[in-house]
Scaffold this motif. Structure first.
Motif, PDB file in Angstrom:
ATOM      1  N   TYR A 109     -20.385 -65.459 -18.022  1.00 27.59           N
ATOM      2  CA  TYR A 109     -20.666 -64.264 -18.633  1.00 27.59           C
ATOM      3  C   TYR A 109     -20.976 -63.288 -17.898  1.00 27.59           C
ATOM      4  O   TYR A 109     -20.797 -61.817 -18.196  1.00 27.59           O
ATOM      5  N   LEU A 167     -17.984 -62.096 -15.989  1.00 27.53           N
ATOM      6  CA  LEU A 167     -17.126 -61.259 -16.980  1.00 27.53           C
ATOM      7  C   LEU A 167     -17.689 -60.151 -17.482  1.00 27.53           C
ATOM      8  O   LEU A 167     -16.773 -58.987 -17.718  1.00 27.53           O
ATOM      9  N   ALA A 223     -15.666 -56.353 -16.778  1.00 26.19           N
ATOM     10  CA  ALA A 223     -15.557 -55.345 -17.994  1.00 26.19           C
ATOM     11  C   ALA A 223     -16.292 -54.171 -17.710  1.00 26.19           C
ATOM     12  O   ALA A 223     -16.098 -53.234 -18.684  1.00 26.19           O
ATOM     13  N   LEU A 232     -21.643 -58.710 -21.451  1.00 24.08           N
ATOM     14  CA  LEU A 232     -20.936 -59.498 -22.468  1.00 24.08           C
ATOM     15  C   LEU A 232     -21.475 -60.961 -22.794  1.00 24.08           C
ATOM     16  O   LEU A 232     -21.938 -61.490 -21.885  1.00 24.08           O
ATOM     17  N   ALA A 266     -16.290 -64.489 -25.035  1.00 24.36           N
ATOM     18  CA  ALA A 266     -15.144 -64.507 -24.348  1.00 24.36           C
ATOM     19  C   ALA A 266     -14.009 -64.003 -25.003  1.00 24.36           C
ATOM     20  O   ALA A 266     -12.779 -63.750 -24.460  1.00 24.36           O
ATOM     21  N   GLN A 290     -11.167 -60.639 -24.635  1.00 23.81           N
ATOM     22  CA  GLN A 290     -11.171 -60.351 -23.206  1.00 23.81           C
ATOM     23  C   GLN A 290      -9.514 -60.782 -22.538  1.00 23.81           C
ATOM     24  O   GLN A 290      -9.046 -61.844 -23.107  1.00 23.81           O
ATOM     25  N   SER A 294      -6.951 -62.458 -20.424  1.00 19.80           N
ATOM     26  CA  SER A 294      -6.721 -63.715 -19.615  1.00 19.80           C
ATOM     27  C   SER A 294      -6.871 -63.610 -18.154  1.00 19.80           C
ATOM     28  O   SER A 294      -7.635 -64.626 -17.840  1.00 19.80           O
ATOM     29  N   ARG A 348      -9.020 -61.544 -16.737  1.00 18.19           N
ATOM     30  CA  ARG A 348     -10.458 -61.262 -16.596  1.00 18.19           C
ATOM     31  C   ARG A 348     -11.294 -62.695 -16.941  1.00 18.19           C
ATOM     32  O   ARG A 348     -12.269 -63.012 -16.001  1.00 18.19           O
ATOM     33  N   LEU A 349     -10.674 -63.648 -17.886  1.00 22.33           N
ATOM     34  CA  LEU A 349     -11.369 -64.830 -17.958  1.00 22.33           C
ATOM     35  C   LEU A 349     -10.990 -65.533 -17.048  1.00 22.33           C
ATOM     36  O   LEU A 349     -12.007 -66.497 -16.774  1.00 22.33           O
TER      37      LEU A 349
END
Length: 483
Positions: free
Chosen positions: A407, A410, A414, A418, A421, A424, A426, A428-429
């Motif tokens: 996170y 992430l 972003a 955050l 998930a 968001q 794909s 970036r994940l």
């Protein structure tokens, strides 16, 4: 035959404990509704159980060595059953939490002495197979927990999730009374109360600091600093205590300290997969919850077969070399998780999870057998309790590191903090997941290096001529090609 029957009793009890842990996570919404409290407060039902187990493992290992491990196991089973009844009968959250504390006391009493009991019952040349069979029940518990919990909640109230322990645990207790060897005569108890108090404070502070790592980083850093101070105080106390919870000299022994630390790295890294795997399958790949559960069942199913085979390998060949092979398989699976792109799914994920399950079985079974063979009978209780403690600490630390790295990455991608998930992109994940799994790979590399250090120290037994480790095979192949 009797020792194998006793092993089955241990296995059935741990099946019950593992199922109980996974069932509780499923029951949080139902418990919150039934007790008229928020889901966040019901989360205490899980955390207070983990903290109780972690705080009492070492003291109960010491108690088992002096009072009798068989007695401690039976008393722990009884405490777990009473705690299960109280938890299910609770009409208020405080009552439920009290029952969970008693469940934790019972689980800790049994877990602290289980490794030593297996080592007491079996000769050294059969320890690998014994631990391999015991691991089958643990894998079955992880496999059956979610499905059994869903089935119970579909037809009955959440209280029956805890009352389900009563007939199973009652049979275990009765069989233990009838079949367990008579415990040795009781010794005068010399318990380390000061060390126990420090350990309990350390368990509470460490859990609070790791649980708040995402929402309150300042409190988490303060808690980690305080945990470090309490750990230093515990070491100093143990050095001066006439009856320490654990001999620090044992940890400095290469044949115990290195493999124990290597096992700890695998405990931590395993929970990266546990936390991030479902997110990847559902949010990135787009599988339904039912399909995700089916895919995640592959690992435990493979482990059911791999554990006894790994036990036979650990009994036949050099255990440190078997452990090295298992660590290499774990490293390969971690690298596979780093390389996942969302394509060729769910086959790619299944392949990685199968390799991980085999690696965990190979390393874990050989590691447990090796640790128990390297200590004296008087040290088995402390060694087994410490191994169980590191597994619980690895659970907490692994979840904390996985969530913080995932996170945190992430949020950086972003441009804002955050904690979810959902919603968001794909790409970036996947990037955040790759960074988290890269950290897990580095942790496993530390375990591989520790085990390699054990092999090079000259203290490890020589491997069987017909069983070189995988690293040696790759090295020999590379040299032959150069020639």
């Amino acid at each position: 035959m009797r020792r194998w029957l006793n092993l089955m009793i241990l296995g059935v009890f741990f099946f019950m404990v593992i199922v109980d842990g996974s069932i509780v996570t499923i029951a949080i919404p139902a418990m919150a509704h039934g007790l008229a409290v928020g889901t966040e407060r019901v989360g205490l039902v899980i955390s207070i159980y983990l903290v109780t187990i972690s705080a009492l493992l070492l003291p109960f290992g010491q108690l088992g060595a002096q009072w009798g491990r068989e007695r401690c196991f039976m008393l722990g089973t009884l405490a777990f059953l009473v705690g299960s009844w109280l938890t299910g009968a609770g009409t208020q959250l405080s009552w439920v939490l009290g029952g969970r504390v008693l469940q934790g006391v019972g689980a800790s009493l049994t877990m602290a002495n289980s490794y030593a009991l297996v080592a007491d019952w079996f000769p050294p040349q059969q320890l690998g197979r014994a631990f391999g069979i015991e691991s089958i029940f643990i894998s079955l518990g992880g496999l059956a927990g979610p499905g059994l919990g869903g089935l119970v909640l579909t037809h009955w109230d959440w209280r029956y999730l805890f009352w389900l322990n009563l007939p199973i645990g009652g049979l275990c207790l009765l069989a233990a009374i009838l079949w367990f060897p008579r415990a040795s005569s009781r010794q005068r108890l010399h318990l380390d109360w000061g060390g126990t108090g420090i350990l309990m404070a350390l368990a509470i502070v460490f859990y609070v600091s790791t649980a708040s790592s995402l929402t309150q980083p300042g409190l988490a850093l303060l808690g980690l600093a305080l945990s470090g101070g309490l750990l230093w105080l515990l070491v100093r106390w143990e050095q001066r205590s006439p009856h320490p919870l654990l001999s620090l000299a044992l940890l400095k022994t290469p044949t115990f300290g290195c493999p124990l630390a290597a096992a700890f790295t695998t405990f931590v890294a395993a929970y990266f997969f546990t936390l991030l795997g479902p997110i990847y399958l559902q949010v990135v790949v787009g599988l339904s919850p039912a399909a995700t559960g089916a895919v995640l069942m592959a690992g435990p199913l493979v482990a059911i077969v791999a554990n006894p085979l790994a036990g036979m390998a650990a009994d036949r060949w050099s255990q440190p070399h078997v452990m090295q092979n298992g660590l290499l398989l774990l490293l390969l699976s971690a690298l596979g998780l780093v390389l996942l792109t969302g394509q060729f799914e769910p086959l790619a994920f299944l392949l990685v999870s199968v390799v991980m399950a085999i690696g965990t079985s190979v390393f874990g079974t050989a590691n447990s057998a090796f640790l128990m063979r390297e200590v004296t009978p008087e040290q088995r209780g402390a060694a087994g309790a410490l191994t169980a403690l590191l597994r619980e600490v690895g659970l907490v630390l692994g979840v904390s590191l996985a969530s913080t790295s995932f996170y945190g990455s992430l949020g950086v991608l972003a441009g804002q903090p955050l904690t979810t998930a959902l919603g968001q992109p794909s790409g970036r994940l996947l990037t955040a997941q790759h960074l988290a799994y890269a950290l897990a790979t580095l942790i496993l590399l530390g375990g591989w290096w520790l085990n390699r250090r054990l092999l090079k120290s000259g203290h490890a037994p020589r491997r069987h001529a017909s069983q070189p480790d995988l690293f040696s095979l790759f090295e020999a192949r590379f040299r032959s090609r150069r020639l």
